[in-house]
Scaffold this motif. Structure first.
Motif, PDB file in Angstrom:
ATOM      1  N   GLN A  37      41.289  37.358  69.182  1.00 25.16           N
ATOM      2  CA  GLN A  37      41.486  36.749  70.233  1.00 25.16           C
ATOM      3  C   GLN A  37      41.558  38.144  71.483  1.00 25.16           C
ATOM      4  N   LEU A  38      42.371  39.194  70.999  1.00 23.93           N
ATOM      5  CA  LEU A  38      42.595  40.258  71.886  1.00 23.93           C
ATOM      6  C   LEU A  38      41.279  41.033  72.132  1.00 23.93           C
ATOM      7  N   GLU A  39      40.539  41.132  71.212  1.00 23.87           N
ATOM      8  CA  GLU A  39      39.241  41.738  71.519  1.00 23.87           C
ATOM      9  C   GLU A  39      38.219  40.906  72.184  1.00 23.87           C
ATOM     10  N   LEU A  40      38.423  39.707  72.083  1.00 19.61           N
ATOM     11  CA  LEU A  40      37.634  38.675  72.947  1.00 19.61           C
ATOM     12  C   LEU A  40      38.151  38.673  74.426  1.00 19.61           C
ATOM     13  N   GLN A  41      39.473  39.062  74.645  1.00 24.91           N
ATOM     14  CA  GLN A  41      40.049  39.041  76.006  1.00 24.91           C
ATOM     15  C   GLN A  41      39.499  40.298  76.460  1.00 24.91           C
ATOM     16  N   HIS A  54      58.557  47.733  48.613  1.00 18.52           N
ATOM     17  CA  HIS A  54      58.599  46.659  49.251  1.00 18.52           C
ATOM     18  C   HIS A  54      57.038  45.734  49.449  1.00 18.52           C
ATOM     19  N   LEU A  55      56.415  46.749  49.892  1.00 22.00           N
ATOM     20  CA  LEU A  55      54.888  46.231  50.347  1.00 22.00           C
ATOM     21  C   LEU A  55      54.209  45.440  49.165  1.00 22.00           C
ATOM     22  N   ASN A  56      54.367  45.984  48.213  1.00 25.41           N
ATOM     23  CA  ASN A  56      53.749  45.575  46.853  1.00 25.41           C
ATOM     24  C   ASN A  56      54.546  44.459  46.264  1.00 25.41           C
ATOM     25  N   SER A  57      55.928  44.179  46.362  1.00 23.40           N
ATOM     26  CA  SER A  57      56.293  43.267  45.930  1.00 23.40           C
ATOM     27  C   SER A  57      56.404  41.912  46.622  1.00 23.40           C
ATOM     28  N   GLU A  58      57.043  42.259  48.119  1.00 20.14           N
ATOM     29  CA  GLU A  58      56.958  41.191  48.946  1.00 20.14           C
ATOM     30  C   GLU A  58      55.806  40.675  49.814  1.00 20.14           C
ATOM     31  N   HIS A  59      54.811  41.530  49.770  1.00 15.98           N
ATOM     32  CA  HIS A  59      53.444  41.238  50.698  1.00 15.98           C
ATOM     33  C   HIS A  59      52.496  41.473  49.757  1.00 15.98           C
ATOM     34  N   ALA A  60      52.497  41.043  48.379  1.00 16.09           N
ATOM     35  CA  ALA A  60      51.279  41.342  47.367  1.00 16.09           C
ATOM     36  C   ALA A  60      50.245  40.273  47.861  1.00 16.09           C
ATOM     37  N   LEU A  61      49.326  40.579  47.234  1.00 13.62           N
ATOM     38  CA  LEU A  61      48.056  39.749  47.486  1.00 13.62           C
ATOM     39  C   LEU A  61      48.214  38.209  47.038  1.00 13.62           C
ATOM     40  N   ASP A  62      48.916  37.482  47.797  1.00 12.26           N
ATOM     41  CA  ASP A  62      49.224  35.974  47.562  1.00 12.26           C
ATOM     42  C   ASP A  62      48.393  34.923  48.544  1.00 12.26           C
ATOM     43  N   ASP A  63      48.789  33.949  48.350  1.00  9.37           N
ATOM     44  CA  ASP A  63      48.151  32.985  49.461  1.00  9.37           C
ATOM     45  C   ASP A  63      48.786  33.322  50.698  1.00  9.37           C
ATOM     46  N   ARG A  64      50.096  33.294  50.640  1.00  8.36           N
ATOM     47  CA  ARG A  64      51.049  33.525  51.782  1.00  8.36           C
ATOM     48  C   ARG A  64      50.657  34.903  52.711  1.00  8.36           C
ATOM     49  N   SER A  65      50.460  35.782  52.004  1.00 10.41           N
ATOM     50  CA  SER A  65      50.116  37.070  52.767  1.00 10.41           C
ATOM     51  C   SER A  65      48.628  37.075  53.139  1.00 10.41           C
ATOM     52  N   THR A  66      47.745  36.574  52.508  1.00 11.01           N
ATOM     53  CA  THR A  66      46.457  35.782  53.085  1.00 11.01           C
ATOM     54  C   THR A  66      46.408  35.200  54.174  1.00 11.01           C
ATOM     55  N   ALA A  67      47.243  34.100  54.148  1.00 12.41           N
ATOM     56  CA  ALA A  67      47.373  33.320  55.397  1.00 12.41           C
ATOM     57  C   ALA A  67      47.817  34.383  56.516  1.00 12.41           C
ATOM     58  N   GLN A  68      48.679  35.102  56.334  1.00 11.66           N
ATOM     59  CA  GLN A  68      49.258  35.783  57.350  1.00 11.66           C
ATOM     60  C   GLN A  68      48.163  36.848  58.095  1.00 11.66           C
ATOM     61  N   CYS A  69      47.437  37.223  56.858  1.00 13.37           N
ATOM     62  CA  CYS A  69      46.300  38.156  57.474  1.00 13.37           C
ATOM     63  C   CYS A  69      45.188  37.517  58.262  1.00 13.37           C
ATOM     64  N   ARG A  70      45.126  36.291  58.008  1.00 12.68           N
ATOM     65  CA  ARG A  70      44.285  35.189  58.713  1.00 12.68           C
ATOM     66  C   ARG A  70      44.821  35.040  59.955  1.00 12.68           C
ATOM     67  N   VAL A  71      45.853  34.982  60.182  1.00  6.80           N
ATOM     68  CA  VAL A  71      46.500  34.817  61.640  1.00  6.80           C
ATOM     69  C   VAL A  71      46.425  35.977  62.407  1.00  6.80           C
ATOM     70  N   GLN A  72      46.697  37.191  61.421  1.00  7.45           N
ATOM     71  CA  GLN A  72      46.659  38.428  62.458  1.00  7.45           C
ATOM     72  C   GLN A  72      45.232  38.507  62.668  1.00  7.45           C
ATOM     73  N   MET A  73      44.417  38.138  61.868  1.00 10.00           N
ATOM     74  CA  MET A  73      42.957  38.444  62.519  1.00 10.00           C
ATOM     75  C   MET A  73      42.499  37.604  63.545  1.00 10.00           C
ATOM     76  N   GLN A  74      43.167  36.413  63.452  1.00 12.94           N
ATOM     77  CA  GLN A  74      42.785  35.658  64.838  1.00 12.94           C
ATOM     78  C   GLN A  74      43.358  36.363  66.024  1.00 12.94           C
ATOM     79  N   VAL A  75      44.751  36.950  65.744  1.00 18.21           N
ATOM     80  CA  VAL A  75      45.225  37.654  66.988  1.00 18.21           C
ATOM     81  C   VAL A  75      44.286  38.709  67.326  1.00 18.21           C
ATOM     82  N   VAL A  76      44.030  39.455  66.468  1.00 18.63           N
ATOM     83  CA  VAL A  76      43.134  40.509  67.182  1.00 18.63           C
ATOM     84  C   VAL A  76      41.775  40.323  67.503  1.00 18.63           C
TER      85      VAL A  76
END
Length: 612
Positions: free
Chosen positions: A286-290, A262-284
């Motif tokens: 911000q949490l680290e900042l906090q 599932h991970l390889n098929s649905e969350h492969a390296l594409d723009d969407r996953s990359t974007a979600q990664c970026r979002v998650q990075m922002q979350v992290v």
DNA sequence: TAATCTTTAAACAGCC
DNA sequence: AGGCTGTTTAAAGATT
């Protein structure tokens, strides 16, 4: 501020009676988001609804359901805190994103109208919250425990809108409508994703329980997939409880093998996953900042308190309230300014705001200074007021009351209906009122007896049943000058401190809300809450002010509750017998034996003792 | 620094 | 005799 959504829906029933189209679901859901009874808003919403009345479409309906789910989850959050405008902003931006990805232009129109509608709601809510915030800052509104707190922190320290906009520019720019149309992910959970990119910490944790329970703040990397299954099955951050933990996915995977597929098929390296990664990075991020901010704040607090409380001796147990003289003073000094801000200069002295209010601070709970230090003498703190206001605290916490034995004995006697107590009754009062005196009985009882005998102000009266002890108030007042009544600078300081109290209270509460500090009740903790402490501080200073300003007024609220309750037994006498002035002096006359024991030689005793 | 105040500890006496 | 109450002394620390 918050109203039950059910009543809102009911009251607006006429506005949404046009059917069950996706648009109406949206509208109903949106109407629920309005947390005001304002009729203007209701009519406004009705008007908007009539204007929109969008044609239903299957995809719009799916989208609507998603948004309803999202809003329902939001409502769960709102039971703890009102809707965070930033959260809505985030939702709307996600909404734009998925609109672009998954819908045809004509379908987008419907949703776009809804977005505009959402923005109107958002504006109204922001106005409401700004108003409440303003009230709170002015001290006109106090957030009570259990009451939802204003979402100050996510706005103040969360991701700022410009950051979000930039982020989502990046995200949306990497997607085209064509790509999205070919991507079959319309079931993506908007709520989870959008929250993940909004203000971090508690909000996201609440909405996404999977993420919170498993600490899902990592990003998917191909490197991790290369690890053995054994390692993954127990530790893969993206897999747990048979569910894919990819943000917004939650796909059920029976075993780890299927999860990897599932991970390889649905969350492969594409723009969407990359974007979600970026979002998650922002979350992290911000949490680290906090976390860094809070760490810094904690360090500054500890440094500050350590510096201020470096006394040669410190006894960890039991707590000694007399040490709160120093500590509460420093805390009070620092609080008005340092609390609302990051304490960059924790030891910077501020205008001395207190002259010894009986404030039990958290610092006094964790930092114990010298054993013996009393502030009742030099700061003129009304003992009855202190005991009354901190009664529950004294009863439950083993802290030494910051008053001398003589003052406590006197208080015990004056609190009695007859203004007289036997020795045993005095003992009982001590143990009843103070948890501190429920141990080491031999020591303090000896001290009580010693004080009764030593001080001239305590008069032993033979009774039918035995001997009772009374207070010779005149003698008691002799022991202590009323420094405060004639000291303008002292009064000024108290007034200054009084003005700090309202913002301090708000600051304490804001700080608690900001740091998600739960509001423990006195009953549950046996200790005062921060809010109560702030309240106690204000009340104490009020009492001090009233006491200062009363100067002999019989109806003075600064008088002790006991004194107010027994006006018959109390009469005003000159404060200083030598000067025949000093209206603060109160002399008890009830059941007072005229045969005072003046044999004891205290005439040359320096005038210094506690009074109210 | 000295004087004063408070606390703590202890000894002692009287009473029940 | 033991506990309670009350007095007194002394020492140490805190406060002024």
């Amino acid at each position: 501020m918050m109203q039950e959504s059910g009543t809102e829906t009911k009251s607006n029933g006429s506005a949404i009676q046009n059917g069950a189209s996706g648009g109406n679901h949206l509208l109903e859901c949106s109407l629920r988001e309005v947390r005001s009874n304002d009729a203007l808003q209701v009519s406004y919403l009705q008007e908007k609804h009539e204007v929109f009345n969008p044609p239903p479409s299957p995809k719009a309906f799916v989208l609507a359901r998603q948004r309803i789910d999202c809003h329902q989850k939001l409502k769960q959050v709102e039971t703890r805190s009102p809707v965070n405008p930033l959260l809505y902003s985030c939702i709307n931006k996600h909404f734009n994103f998925y609109l672009l990805c998954f819908f045809q232009p004509q379908q987008q129109q419907v949703a776009t109208q809804q977005l505009a509608f959402q923005q109107q709601l958002l504006q109204m809510q922001q106005l409401q919250q700004q108003h409440l915030l303003s009230l709170q800052r002015q001290g006109l509104l106090t957030i009570q425990p259990g009451q939802p707190t204003l979402p100050l922190q996510p706005l103040a320290q969360g991701m700022i809108p410009t950051e979000l906009q930039q982020l989502w520019k990046e995200v949306t720019s990497s997607h085209t409508a064509e790509e999205a149309a070919s991507n079959n992910h319309s079931s993506l959970d908007l709520s989870t994703t959008c929250v993940s990119s909004s203000a971090p910490s508690k909000t996201s944790l609440i909405i996404n329980p999977h993420a919170s329970t498993n600490g899902q703040l990592s990003v998917h990397t191909p490197k991790r997939e290369s690890l053995s299954h054994e390692e993954h099955s127990h530790s893969h951050p993206l897999y747990g409880h048979g569910v894919c933990k990819w943000p917004g996915c939650e796909a059920v995977c029976e075993d780890f093998q299927s999860f990897l597929k599932h991970l390889n098929s649905e969350h492969a390296l594409d723009d969407r996953s990359t974007a979600q990664c970026r979002v998650q990075m922002q979350v992290v991020q911000q949490l680290e900042l906090q976390l860094a901010k809070d760490k810094e704040r904690l360090q500054a607090m500890m440094t500050h308190l350590h510096v201020k409380s470096t006394e040669p001796k410190a006894t960890p147990q039991p707590l000694n309230l007399v040490s709160s003289v120093t500590l509460s003073k420093t805390a009070s000094e620092a609080s008005p300014q340092s609390l609302p801000h990051t304490p960059t200069t924790p030891t910077a002295p501020i205008t001395p705001v207190t002259q010894g209010p009986s404030v039990i601070t958290t610092t006094s709970m964790h930092n114990v200074g010298p054993i013996r230090r009393r502030y009742s003498d030099k700061y003129n703190v009304p003992i009855s007021s202190d005991i009354a206001q901190n009664q529950e605290f004294y009863k439950n916490a083993e802290v030494r009351p910051p008053f001398t034995y003589a003052s406590l004995i006197r208080q015990a006697i004056l609190e009695s209906p007859e203004k007289q107590l036997t020795l045993n009754e005095i003992y009982n009062w001590f143990t009843r009122m103070f948890a501190y005196f429920r141990r080491n009985a031999a020591t303090w009882k000896n001290a009580v007896r010693h004080n009764l005998s030593l001080h001239k102000c305590f008069v032993r009266v033979e009774n039918v049943k035995g001997a009772v002890w009374t207070v010779d108030e005149l003698e008691f007042q002799k022991r202590r000058p009323q420094k405060i009544s004639g000291n303008p600078s002292l009064i000024k300081n108290i007034q200054t401190s009084h003005t700090y109290c309202t913002p301090l209270n708000a600051a304490l509460q804001a700080s608690m809300a900001e740091n998600s500090i739960p509001l423990y009740t006195t009953a549950s903790m046996g200790n005062p809450t921060l809010g109560n402490l702030a309240s106690a501080m204000r009340e104490e200073l009020n009492g001090a002010m009233e006491h200062t300003n009363s100067n002999g007024s019989d109806s003075s609220p600064g008088r002790s509750p006991m004194q107010a309750m027994h006006p018959v037994h109390v009469k005003e006498e000159p404060l200083d017998p030598d000067e025949n002035e000093g209206p603060l002096s109160l002399v008890t006359t009830a059941n007072h034996s005229p045969d005072f024991d003046h044999d004891r030689d205290y005439e040359d005793e320096p005038v210094n003792e506690d009074i109210e």
